[in-house]
Write an enzyme that holds these catalytic residues in place. Structure first.
Site, PDB file in Angstrom:
ATOM      1  N   ARG A   1       0.837  -1.213   0.000  1.00  0.00           N
ATOM      2  CA  ARG A   1       0.000   0.000   0.000  1.00  0.00           C
ATOM      3  C   ARG A   1       0.871   1.261   0.000  1.00  0.00           C
ATOM      4  O   ARG A   1       0.536   2.249  -0.656  1.00  0.00           O
ATOM      5  CB  ARG A   1      -0.947  -0.027   1.216  1.00  0.00           C
ATOM      6  CG  ARG A   1      -1.902   1.150   1.277  1.00  0.00           C
ATOM      7  CD  ARG A   1      -3.010   0.943   2.328  1.00  0.00           C
ATOM      8  NE  ARG A   1      -3.703   2.198   2.590  1.00  0.00           N
ATOM      9  CZ  ARG A   1      -3.660   2.869   3.745  1.00  0.00           C
ATOM     10  NH1 ARG A   1      -2.989   2.388   4.780  1.00  0.00           N
ATOM     11  NH2 ARG A   1      -4.311   4.006   3.890  1.00  0.00           N
TER      12      ARG A   1
ATOM     13  N   HIS B   1       0.514   4.074  -2.823  1.00  0.00           N
ATOM     14  CA  HIS B   1       0.120   5.460  -2.522  1.00  0.00           C
ATOM     15  C   HIS B   1       1.226   6.461  -2.844  1.00  0.00           C
ATOM     16  O   HIS B   1       0.940   7.613  -3.179  1.00  0.00           O
ATOM     17  CB  HIS B   1      -0.323   5.596  -1.063  1.00  0.00           C
ATOM     18  CG  HIS B   1      -1.714   5.113  -0.825  1.00  0.00           C
ATOM     19  ND1 HIS B   1      -2.538   5.620   0.151  1.00  0.00           N
ATOM     20  CD2 HIS B   1      -2.446   4.172  -1.463  1.00  0.00           C
ATOM     21  CE1 HIS B   1      -3.711   5.007   0.110  1.00  0.00           C
ATOM     22  NE2 HIS B   1      -3.676   4.106  -0.852  1.00  0.00           N
TER      23      HIS B   1
ATOM     24  N   HIS C   1      -5.968  -6.091  -3.772  1.00  0.00           N
ATOM     25  CA  HIS C   1      -6.811  -6.243  -2.580  1.00  0.00           C
ATOM     26  C   HIS C   1      -6.978  -7.697  -2.162  1.00  0.00           C
ATOM     27  O   HIS C   1      -7.653  -7.976  -1.172  1.00  0.00           O
ATOM     28  CB  HIS C   1      -8.171  -5.565  -2.795  1.00  0.00           C
ATOM     29  CG  HIS C   1      -8.091  -4.080  -2.673  1.00  0.00           C
ATOM     30  ND1 HIS C   1      -9.130  -3.234  -2.987  1.00  0.00           N
ATOM     31  CD2 HIS C   1      -7.076  -3.273  -2.245  1.00  0.00           C
ATOM     32  CE1 HIS C   1      -8.760  -1.968  -2.774  1.00  0.00           C
ATOM     33  NE2 HIS C   1      -7.515  -1.975  -2.334  1.00  0.00           N
TER      34      HIS C   1
ATOM     35  N   TRP D   1     -10.348  -8.787   2.393  1.00  0.00           N
ATOM     36  CA  TRP D   1     -11.104  -9.158   1.195  1.00  0.00           C
ATOM     37  C   TRP D   1     -11.114 -10.676   0.982  1.00  0.00           C
ATOM     38  O   TRP D   1     -11.978 -11.195   0.283  1.00  0.00           O
ATOM     39  CB  TRP D   1     -10.480  -8.495  -0.027  1.00  0.00           C
ATOM     40  CG  TRP D   1     -10.611  -7.010  -0.096  1.00  0.00           C
ATOM     41  CD1 TRP D   1     -11.599  -6.319  -0.746  1.00  0.00           C
ATOM     42  CD2 TRP D   1      -9.731  -6.015   0.456  1.00  0.00           C
ATOM     43  NE1 TRP D   1     -11.374  -4.964  -0.615  1.00  0.00           N
ATOM     44  CE2 TRP D   1     -10.247  -4.745   0.101  1.00  0.00           C
ATOM     45  CE3 TRP D   1      -8.554  -6.067   1.218  1.00  0.00           C
ATOM     46  CZ2 TRP D   1      -9.633  -3.542   0.485  1.00  0.00           C
ATOM     47  CZ3 TRP D   1      -7.949  -4.870   1.593  1.00  0.00           C
ATOM     48  CH2 TRP D   1      -8.480  -3.631   1.232  1.00  0.00           C
TER      49      TRP D   1
HETATM   50 FE1  CCH Z   1      -6.290  -0.343  -1.850  1.00  0.00          FE
HETATM   51  N1  CCH Z   1      -7.310   0.132  -0.166  1.00  0.00           N
HETATM   52  N2  CCH Z   1      -7.536   0.794  -2.963  1.00  0.00           N
HETATM   53  N3  CCH Z   1      -5.180  -0.749  -3.504  1.00  0.00           N
HETATM   54  N4  CCH Z   1      -4.985  -1.416  -0.711  1.00  0.00           N
HETATM   55  C1  CCH Z   1      -7.032  -0.292   1.103  1.00  0.00           C
HETATM   56  C2  CCH Z   1      -6.067  -1.190   1.485  1.00  0.00           C
HETATM   57  C3  CCH Z   1      -5.142  -1.745   0.611  1.00  0.00           C
HETATM   58  C4  CCH Z   1      -8.637   1.450  -2.509  1.00  0.00           C
HETATM   59  C5  CCH Z   1      -9.000   1.625  -1.172  1.00  0.00           C
HETATM   60  C6  CCH Z   1      -8.386   0.984  -0.111  1.00  0.00           C
HETATM   61  C7  CCH Z   1      -5.416  -0.283  -4.761  1.00  0.00           C
HETATM   62  C8  CCH Z   1      -6.575   0.373  -5.184  1.00  0.00           C
HETATM   63  C9  CCH Z   1      -7.539   0.862  -4.333  1.00  0.00           C
HETATM   64  C10 CCH Z   1      -3.907  -2.132  -1.187  1.00  0.00           C
HETATM   65  C11 CCH Z   1      -3.376  -2.061  -2.457  1.00  0.00           C
HETATM   66  C12 CCH Z   1      -3.966  -1.383  -3.515  1.00  0.00           C
HETATM   67  C13 CCH Z   1      -7.946   0.330   2.008  1.00  0.00           C
HETATM   68  C14 CCH Z   1      -7.959   0.121   3.503  1.00  0.00           C
HETATM   69  C15 CCH Z   1      -8.792   1.113   1.263  1.00  0.00           C
HETATM   70  C16 CCH Z   1      -9.945   1.959   1.774  1.00  0.00           C
HETATM   71  C17 CCH Z   1      -6.864   0.929   4.206  1.00  0.00           C
HETATM   72  C18 CCH Z   1      -6.844   0.628   5.674  1.00  0.00           C
HETATM   73  O1  CCH Z   1      -7.871   0.862   6.329  1.00  0.00           O
HETATM   74  O2  CCH Z   1      -5.804   0.139   6.168  1.00  0.00           O
HETATM   75  C19 CCH Z   1      -9.391   1.960  -3.642  1.00  0.00           C
HETATM   76  C20 CCH Z   1     -10.686   2.755  -3.553  1.00  0.00           C
HETATM   77  C21 CCH Z   1      -8.720   1.577  -4.768  1.00  0.00           C
HETATM   78  C22 CCH Z   1      -9.062   1.773  -6.206  1.00  0.00           C
HETATM   79  O3  CCH Z   1     -10.153   2.145  -6.567  1.00  0.00           O
HETATM   80  C23 CCH Z   1      -4.300  -0.598  -5.614  1.00  0.00           C
HETATM   81  C24 CCH Z   1      -4.181  -0.210  -7.080  1.00  0.00           C
HETATM   82  C25 CCH Z   1      -3.391  -1.271  -4.830  1.00  0.00           C
HETATM   83  C26 CCH Z   1      -2.028  -1.818  -5.187  1.00  0.00           C
HETATM   84  C27 CCH Z   1      -1.663  -2.157  -6.407  1.00  0.00           C
HETATM   85  C28 CCH Z   1      -3.386  -2.993  -0.141  1.00  0.00           C
HETATM   86  C29 CCH Z   1      -2.257  -3.996  -0.264  1.00  0.00           C
HETATM   87  C30 CCH Z   1      -4.178  -2.745   0.995  1.00  0.00           C
HETATM   88  C31 CCH Z   1      -4.068  -3.430   2.352  1.00  0.00           C
HETATM   89  C32 CCH Z   1      -3.183  -2.634   3.282  1.00  0.00           C
HETATM   90  C33 CCH Z   1      -3.040  -3.268   4.638  1.00  0.00           C
HETATM   91  O4  CCH Z   1      -2.547  -2.561   5.534  1.00  0.00           O
HETATM   92  O5  CCH Z   1      -3.376  -4.432   4.847  1.00  0.00           O
END
Ligand code: CCH
Length: 276
Positions: free
Chosen positions: A43, A47, A171, A187
């Protein structure tokens, strides 16, 4: 001065494999989330990169501007201090690597260590020295929105529908945290393994609105798994769903497309020297 004009002299060899090993050694953590810092490192890499705006050439992983306010305080980046702090000892041990290279390399190493495809990665990012270069807020996607928004945001970076669906397949890793995004839960049932399970869940599980006082999200019958509104958009939008169908049944296609798209994401806006 003299030293600056002789950069080769006394410079340590840039051993990226040693950095990779140091990152790998940080991943396992019995008492953190599902036992791995891998997902939050992915993440961070995302970001750091996903602020890119193709039209103006601003944002992107180059600069590692998330070290500074205001970007470090953008709501979308809540919780990423965990990942940035985790990597500090690696930066201290290998001070020649830029933060921008380190954060993106950590994302690639984490995906590979969690069983994912080999991610194309090369060094070349430089750090910027202040928050003056931070991208504006709200460049990252809003989970409460639908297909049009997802297409706008990733289109701004220069991705097509297929790449967008592949990227959100990340995700399959990790979870939402109420104290970061306000959303809750993972997820998939294997959140520390990179796989196409996210697409299988999206398609084959039954999703309904979760009844709680948090933001609108979807849950399965068990109440254990979740989907964001922006995740559901991938099955509700016909053009996106085509690729969800593909990746749910063909993990190899997902791995191949994800590796290419994630590698591209991490290079957006990076001024690599032109090929010789
Ligand atoms: Fe994401 N993401 N993401 N995401 N994401 C969150 C967590 C992760 C969106 C929203 C969220 C990508 C695209 C999108 C990861 C990788 C990617 C969370 C929860 C949200 C909300 C954060 C929290 O509460 O910790 C949305 C909306 C989109 C697109 O529309 C893309 C692209 C990627 C990477 C290629 C990962 C990995 C996580 C998990 C992080 C963790 O701490 O477990």
């Amino acid at each position: 001065g003299i030293q600056a004009s002789m950069p080769q002299l006394g410079e340590p060899k840039k051993d990226y494999d040693a950095v990779r090993k140091a990152i790998e050694n940080l991943l396992d953590a019995e008492d953190y989330d599902d036992g791995s810092f891998g997902p939050v490192l992915v993440r961070l890499a995302w970001h750091a990169s996903g602020t890119y705006d193709a039209a103006s050439g601003t944002g992107g992983s180059n600069g590692a501007t998330m070290r500074w306010a205001p970007e470090s305080e953008h709501a979308a980046n809540a919780g990423l201090a965990v990942a940035r702090k985790l990597l500090e000892p690696v930066k201290a041990a290998y001070p020649w690597i830029s933060y921008a290279d380190l954060w993106t390399l950590a994302g690639a190493v984490a995906i590979e260590a969690m069983g994912g495809p080999t991610i194309p990665w090369r060094p070349g990012r430089a750090d910027k020295a202040s928050g003056n270069d931070c991208p504006p807020d709200n460049r990252l996607p809003d989970a409460a929105q639908g297909a049009g928004h997802v297409r706008d945001v990733f289109g701004r970076m220069g991705f097509d529908d297929r790449e967008m669906v592949a990227l959100v397949g990340a995700h399959t890793l990790g979870r939402c945290h109420t104290d970061r995004s306000g959303y809750s839960g993972p997820w998939t049932n294997a959140p520390t393994t990179f796989s196409n399970l996210y697409f299988q869940e999206l398609l084959n599980n039954k999703w309904r609105k979760k009844r709680w006082d948090g933001p609108l999200q979807y849950e399965d019958k068990s109440g254990q798994l979740m989907m964001l509104p922006a995740d559901m958009a991938l099955v509700w939008d016909k053009k996106f769903k085509k690729y969800v169908d593909l990746y749910a049944k063909d993990e190899e296609a997902f791995f191949k497309d994800f590796a290419a798209a994630f590698g591209k994401l991490m290079e957006l806006g990076v001024p690599f020297p032109a090929a010789a």
